[in-house]
Scaffold this motif. Structure first.
Motif, short mmCIF file in Angstrom:
data_model
loop_
_atom_site.label_atom_id
_atom_site.label_comp_id
_atom_site.label_asym_id
_atom_site.label_seq_id
_atom_site.Cartn_x
_atom_site.Cartn_y
_atom_site.Cartn_z
N SER A 318 31.10 54.40 39.89
CA SER A 318 30.84 54.21 38.46
C SER A 318 30.23 52.84 38.23
O SER A 318 30.38 51.93 39.05
N GLN A 319 29.55 52.68 37.10
CA GLN A 319 28.98 51.38 36.79
C GLN A 319 30.07 50.33 36.64
O GLN A 319 29.89 49.16 37.02
N THR A 320 31.22 50.74 36.13
CA THR A 320 32.34 49.81 35.99
C THR A 320 32.80 49.31 37.35
O THR A 320 33.03 48.11 37.54
N ASP A 321 32.93 50.22 38.31
CA ASP A 321 33.39 49.82 39.65
C ASP A 321 32.34 48.99 40.38
O ASP A 321 32.68 48.05 41.10
N ILE A 322 31.08 49.32 40.20
CA ILE A 322 30.01 48.51 40.80
C ILE A 322 30.08 47.09 40.27
O ILE A 322 29.97 46.12 41.03
N ALA A 323 30.27 46.95 38.97
CA ALA A 323 30.34 45.62 38.37
C ALA A 323 31.54 44.84 38.91
O ALA A 323 31.47 43.62 39.10
N LYS A 324 32.65 45.53 39.17
CA LYS A 324 33.81 44.86 39.75
C LYS A 324 33.50 44.32 41.14
O LYS A 324 33.83 43.18 41.47
N VAL A 325 32.87 45.16 41.97
CA VAL A 325 32.57 44.76 43.35
C VAL A 325 31.55 43.62 43.37
O VAL A 325 31.70 42.64 44.13
N LEU A 326 30.52 43.71 42.57
CA LEU A 326 29.45 42.72 42.60
C LEU A 326 29.91 41.34 42.13
O LEU A 326 29.35 40.33 42.55
N GLY A 327 30.92 41.30 41.27
CA GLY A 327 31.33 39.97 40.82
C GLY A 327 32.52 39.92 39.89
O GLY A 327 33.18 38.89 39.78
N GLY A 328 32.80 41.02 39.22
CA GLY A 328 33.88 41.00 38.24
C GLY A 328 35.23 40.66 38.85
O GLY A 328 36.00 39.87 38.27
N ASN A 329 35.53 41.23 40.01
CA ASN A 329 36.82 40.96 40.65
C ASN A 329 36.93 39.51 41.09
O ASN A 329 37.96 38.85 40.85
N ALA A 330 35.90 39.03 41.76
CA ALA A 330 35.92 37.64 42.23
C ALA A 330 36.02 36.68 41.05
O ALA A 330 36.76 35.68 41.11
N MET A 331 35.32 36.97 39.98
CA MET A 331 35.35 36.07 38.82
C MET A 331 36.72 36.05 38.18
O MET A 331 37.15 35.01 37.66
N ARG A 332 37.44 37.17 38.25
CA ARG A 332 38.80 37.19 37.73
C ARG A 332 39.68 36.17 38.45
O ARG A 332 40.46 35.44 37.82
N VAL A 333 39.56 36.09 39.77
CA VAL A 333 40.34 35.13 40.55
C VAL A 333 39.92 33.71 40.21
O VAL A 333 40.75 32.81 40.01
N LEU A 334 38.61 33.46 40.16
CA LEU A 334 38.13 32.11 39.84
C LEU A 334 38.60 31.70 38.45
O LEU A 334 39.03 30.55 38.24
N ASP A 335 38.54 32.60 37.49
CA ASP A 335 38.98 32.29 36.13
C ASP A 335 40.45 31.92 36.09
O ASP A 335 40.85 30.98 35.40
N GLU A 336 41.26 32.64 36.85
CA GLU A 336 42.71 32.44 36.78
C GLU A 336 43.16 31.18 37.49
O GLU A 336 44.12 30.54 37.07
N VAL A 337 42.47 30.82 38.59
CA VAL A 337 42.99 29.75 39.45
C VAL A 337 42.13 28.49 39.43
O VAL A 337 42.67 27.38 39.42
N MET A 338 40.82 28.62 39.42
CA MET A 338 39.94 27.47 39.66
C MET A 338 40.08 26.39 38.57
O MET A 338 39.74 26.60 37.41
N GLY A 339 40.61 25.26 38.96
CA GLY A 339 40.79 24.16 38.03
C GLY A 339 41.93 24.34 37.05
O GLY A 339 42.10 23.54 36.14
N VAL A 340 42.73 25.40 37.26
CA VAL A 340 43.87 25.68 36.39
C VAL A 340 45.14 25.38 37.16
O VAL A 340 45.60 26.17 37.98
N GLY A 341 45.73 24.22 36.91
CA GLY A 341 46.92 23.82 37.63
C GLY A 341 48.15 24.54 37.12
O GLY A 341 48.16 25.12 36.03
N THR A 342 49.21 24.48 37.94
CA THR A 342 50.45 25.14 37.55
C THR A 342 51.40 24.21 36.78
O THR A 342 52.42 24.65 36.28
N GLY A 343 51.06 22.92 36.76
CA GLY A 343 51.91 21.97 36.06
C GLY A 343 53.14 21.56 36.82
O GLY A 343 54.02 20.86 36.28
N GLY A 344 53.21 21.96 38.10
CA GLY A 344 54.38 21.61 38.90
C GLY A 344 54.33 20.20 39.41
O GLY A 344 53.35 19.49 39.29
#
Length: 344
Positions: A318-344
């Protein structure tokens, strides 16, 4: 002109060693190389986000790793200063702003973290100069962990310093890259990690049984943390030494999706052929792999990436799954972690 699913997707390449070739030509008075070769290639491949790993060649790993690492990071910053088409990004928000402006978002990575030596506190220094994706070993041994090239001998996992670095990366907001770790190191990380991580450039051991690829259990463990495996489409021995085609790459994509989830798949092609052709006459050596087995992969440069999308379309993704593989999934990880500290 009609757009394709590739044109419409955000494309994230998790691993391209292009800075090595840029550095090679810069040192030889040819600063135009990036603009003449890599920029058109990235645009042709539709790459919106490029993780730029800093790989340390063997001659620097023991004595000059810190200096070489800083010089290559400075090379990346200088490249961005010269070319307004690209932007160095420290957070997911930075990436979004760069892409919205039509620029290619650069994310600095460390492949092997040789620069840290046995001093875990230097991970903070690397964070300050912009590193946001880091692995702890290459094929061999560092003070932090054993690479997969040692799996037939020591099978050492993370050292005490390696565990310190893992914890500090999570605290600071640096994405952990599990690619290249040996089996014991992967087990150590999956047992300790609390945040999503990446295998920036790997394959499936169930399809191609070699030490750099991931077992089904490892794939499940990465997915269980919300992580993503970038399929190393450009390295023939990881994909299929005899048939490193775009279709075979999609076999790896389908396998990860079947073992874990489509949400765990990304792309990390590892475009290194042009560097080895220019610097080493085309000879590439991977510990534990006979160089005579090498054949050129069909996905050899960024401009070949649309071949993967075409193959996924042909298989009914599906177009949705293609978009996930091409970059959506990786961007989710970068958004959640990159430069976002845990405050510990």
């Amino acid at each position: 002109m009609m757009t394709t699913p590739h044109d419409e997707a955000l494309v994230v390449d998790l691993h391209n060693d292009l800075i090595l070739l840029v550095d090679h030509f810069d040192q030889r008075g040819r600063p135009e190389h990036f603009a003449e070769f890599w920029l058109p290639e990235l645009r042709s491949g539709g790459v919106n986000v490029q993780v730029l790993p800093v790989f340390i060649e063997a001659q620097y790993q023991s004595e000059g790793a810190l200096r070489r690492t800083l010089l290559l990071i400075e090379r990346i910053h200088a490249l961005a200063a010269r070319h307004p088409e690209v932007a160095i990004c420290l957070t997911g928000a930075d990436v979004a702003a760069a892409v919205a402006a039509g620029r290619i978002a650069f994310v600095i990575g460390l492949e092997g973290a040789h620069a840290l030596g046995q001093d875990p506190e230097l991970i903070g220094t690397m964070y300050r100069v912009g590193a946001r994706v880091v692995s702890l070993a290459h094929l061999g041994r560092t003070h932090l962990a054993d690479g997969s090239g040692f799996d037939d001998s020591s099978r050492g996992g993370l050292t005490p310093q390696g565990f310190e670095v893992l914890a500090e990366m999570e605290r600071l907001g640096i994405v952990f890259d599990i690619s290249h770790l040996g089996v014991a190191g992967v087990d150590d990380v999956l047992a300790r990690a609390t945040r999503p991580l990446l295998a920036t450039h790997s394959g499936c051991r169930a399809i191609t049984d070699m030490h750099r690829n991931l077992s089904d259990e490892q794939i499940k463990g990465i997915a269980g943390l919300g992580g993503v495996i970038g399929v190393a489409a450009a390295i023939a021995p990881f994909i299929d030494p005899a048939r490193p085609t775009a279709a075979r790459v999609v076999d790896h994509i389908e396998h990860i999706a079947s073992v874990a989830s489509i949400d765990a798949v990304g792309l990390g092609p590892d475009f290194i052929d042009d560097y080895y052709a220019e610097v080493y006459g085309g000879r590439m050596e991977i510990m534990g792999v006979d160089a005579v087995e090498f054949v050129a992969a069909e996905v050899r440069r960024p401009s070949d990436l649309p071949k993967l999308t075409a193959e996924m379309v042909a298989r009914g993704f599906s177009q949705t799954d293609i978009a996930k593989v091409l970059g959506g999934n990786a961007m989710r990880v970068l958004d959640e972690v990159m430069g976002v500290g845990t405050g510990g």
